[in-house]
Design an enzyme around this catalytic site. Structure first.
Site, PDB file in Angstrom:
ATOM      1  N   LEU A 158      -1.111  -2.088  -5.000  1.00 50.28           N
ATOM      2  CA  LEU A 158      -2.414  -1.458  -5.171  1.00 50.28           C
ATOM      3  C   LEU A 158      -3.429  -2.542  -5.459  1.00 50.28           C
ATOM      4  O   LEU A 158      -3.147  -3.501  -6.185  1.00 50.28           O
ATOM      5  CB  LEU A 158      -2.388  -0.439  -6.330  1.00 50.28           C
ATOM      6  CG  LEU A 158      -1.569   0.846  -6.113  1.00 50.28           C
ATOM      7  CD1 LEU A 158      -1.628   1.715  -7.353  1.00 50.28           C
ATOM      8  CD2 LEU A 158      -2.059   1.617  -4.902  1.00 50.28           C
ATOM      9  N   ASP A 159      -4.631  -2.393  -4.893  1.00 53.79           N
ATOM     10  CA  ASP A 159      -5.680  -3.386  -5.107  1.00 53.79           C
ATOM     11  C   ASP A 159      -6.075  -3.431  -6.579  1.00 53.79           C
ATOM     12  O   ASP A 159      -5.748  -2.537  -7.364  1.00 53.79           O
ATOM     13  CB  ASP A 159      -6.902  -3.059  -4.242  1.00 53.79           C
ATOM     14  CG  ASP A 159      -6.592  -3.194  -2.759  1.00 53.79           C
ATOM     15  OD1 ASP A 159      -5.599  -3.881  -2.442  1.00 53.79           O
ATOM     16  OD2 ASP A 159      -7.312  -2.606  -1.941  1.00 53.79           O
ATOM     17  N   ILE A 160      -6.821  -4.467  -6.940  1.00 52.94           N
ATOM     18  CA  ILE A 160      -7.193  -4.650  -8.330  1.00 52.94           C
ATOM     19  C   ILE A 160      -8.072  -3.514  -8.832  1.00 52.94           C
ATOM     20  O   ILE A 160      -7.999  -3.120 -10.003  1.00 52.94           O
ATOM     21  CB  ILE A 160      -7.905  -6.019  -8.507  1.00 52.94           C
ATOM     22  CG1 ILE A 160      -8.211  -6.280  -9.981  1.00 52.94           C
ATOM     23  CG2 ILE A 160      -9.143  -6.107  -7.653  1.00 52.94           C
ATOM     24  CD1 ILE A 160      -8.739  -7.664 -10.266  1.00 52.94           C
ATOM     25  N   THR A 162      -8.005  -0.409  -7.515  1.00 55.83           N
ATOM     26  CA  THR A 162      -7.347   0.862  -7.228  1.00 55.83           C
ATOM     27  C   THR A 162      -6.482   1.257  -8.412  1.00 55.83           C
ATOM     28  O   THR A 162      -5.781   0.424  -8.985  1.00 55.83           O
ATOM     29  CB  THR A 162      -6.489   0.756  -5.958  1.00 55.83           C
ATOM     30  OG1 THR A 162      -7.311   0.314  -4.875  1.00 55.83           O
ATOM     31  CG2 THR A 162      -5.887   2.096  -5.597  1.00 55.83           C
TER      32      THR A 162
END
Length: 445
Positions: A158-160, A162
């Site tokens: 997961l992105d930072i 997200t």
């Protein structure tokens, strides 16, 4: 990674039986050619464990990672540095397959036993990077995990910015299988984006879309509501490519400013608090994976568990005033020990017998004891069920009002009509007499 299987049969007409034979000079010797399906012999300086009793074995780096020592890349580095021994010989290459009959030593210590396949749900907050080590020094997911967890891997990333559901597992094979698009597990997201869009525009994503040469698969998107200049959507996809949701919505003219993952396959975020971890029970995990995925991942649900979470000590229960009561399981707590249902019943009977032997002991009144107040039904409005209470004017003498004085021809004189008006008021308050009714306005006298 899938491995392509080659057939042992030769190509050509009639399986190569009518192919012309080559001369011995072209083969370099007069010895017969080796069969095509025979594997080349292993090199002397690369020890390779042969399968035993049909066991195909695993790569040494995978076995070390599955034991929870390190990742596969770190295992390859350890092997290059000469920290790993196989059957008494120092390994120099990770291209080695080992089985359960091989003896592996890491820094002179035997390889730990394999632990049971486990899975955790983690509510990832915003601002954390999904990686083991960040070169920029940003906080990572593994920095915020509880200390009682074993070495775990993330299923996907997961992105930072997200947030939401992130799966953790101690089995690298399971993580790899769940990440594959061929598994077909739906990943559902809650998205807030800036801009204007219609449901018809979102329906065009059901057939997939190509952006900058990258083909994205079918996406299920539903427009939920509009909030100022933003819109809320629910997006579901099965591939999970890098920044797929943001890039697809940017292609439609939207700017994503919040992204929350709600589910990953059959596992839901639900009421999991921000930053909390919850483990999935082994039986539930086995049922959700099924036999096909469990076999493909090489999951082991029969191995023991070595890392158990620390349980908080139970608080001592204070005894109630009415004595120890039986719990739902038929057990009572007496002198700090849990008794069986039969022993607890005997203890309760003894306490009841001791109370019956003391009849003079003062006991508090129950709420239902004593005479109950009689209530008048609303339908029997005029039926008296209790003694009527005396009115205030019947119990206390009514105070006479002071005499009123008015101005007349002779100056300030007493009001002679005051006494007559007060007597009429008393008669009206007493009500009609038993023999008749009060005169009404307009009646003739």
């Amino acid at each position: 990674m899938t491995t392509k299987k080659f057939s042992s049969k030769r190509s050509g007409p009639q399986d190569g039986r009518n192919r012309p034979k080559r001369a011995a000079e072209k083969r370099g010797s007069g010895k017969p050619a080796k069969p095509a399906n025979r594997k080349p012999a292993a090199k002397v300086d690369t020890p390779t464990a042969s399968p035993v009793d049909g066991d195909r074995g695993d790569r040494i780096a995978k076995v070390m990672a599955r034991a929870g020592l390190c990742s596969r890349r770190e295992a390859e580095t350890w092997i290059t540095n000469g920290r790993v021994e196989l059957n008494g010989k120092v390994l120099t290459t990770p291209a080695v397959t080992v089985t359960g009959n091989d003896k592996v030593l890491v820094d002179g210590e035997p390889l730990p036993l394999r632990e049971r396949t486990r899975l955790w749900l983690y509510h990832k907050p915003r601002g954390l990077v999904t990686t083991n080590k960040d070169p920029e020094g940003r906080p990572t997911v593994f920095d915020r995990l509880p200390d009682d967890l074993p070495r775990v891997l993330t299923v996907g990333r997961l992105d930072i910015n997200t947030e939401g559901l992130l799966l953790l597992t101690n089995d690298g094979g399971l993580a790899r299988v769940l990440e594959l698009p061929s598994t077909g597990w739906l990943r559902r997201y809650r998205v807030r984006a800036f801009g204007k869009i219609t449901q018809a525009d979102l329906d065009t994503l059901q057939d997939g879309v190509a952006i900058d040469g990258v083909l994205y698969g079918a996406i299920e998107a539903t427009l939920d509501k509009e909030q100022g200049g933003n819109v809320w959507m629910t997006v579901g996809l099965r591939e999970g490519k890098n920044r797929e949701v943001k890039r697809v919505l940017e292609h439609l003219g939207m700017s994503v400013n919040r992204l929350i993952r709600l589910s990953y396959g059959p596992f839901q975020l639900m009421d999991l608090a921000d930053g909390d971890v919850r483990e999935i029970r082994g039986r539930v995990l086995r049922d959700q994976l099924g036999e096909t995925l469990a076999e493909e991942a090489g999951a082991d649900f029969d191995a023991p568990i070595f890392h158990m979470p620390k349980q908080e000590p139970e608080k001592k229960r204070t005894g109630s005033k009415s004595g120890g009561r039986d719990s739902g399981a038929g057990r009572v707590q007496s002198q700090g020990k849990w008794l069986t249902a039969k022993e607890g019943k005997s203890v309760t009977d003894r306490k009841k017998a001791s109370k019956s032997d003391k009849p003079d002991q003062k006991q508090g009144k129950r709420k239902n004891e004593g005479p109950r107040r009689e209530k008048v039904s609303p339908r029997s409005r005029f039926r008296m069920t209790s003694e009527p209470k005396l009115r205030r004017d019947q119990t206390e003498e009514r105070r006479e009002p002071p005499k009123r004085r008015i101005w007349g021809d002779d100056g300030l004189v007493d009001d002679k009509q005051q006494e007559r008006r007060s007597n009429e008021d008393k008669g009206n308050r007493r009500g009609p007499s038993r023999g008749g009714r009060p005169p009404r306005r307009g009646d003739r006298s």
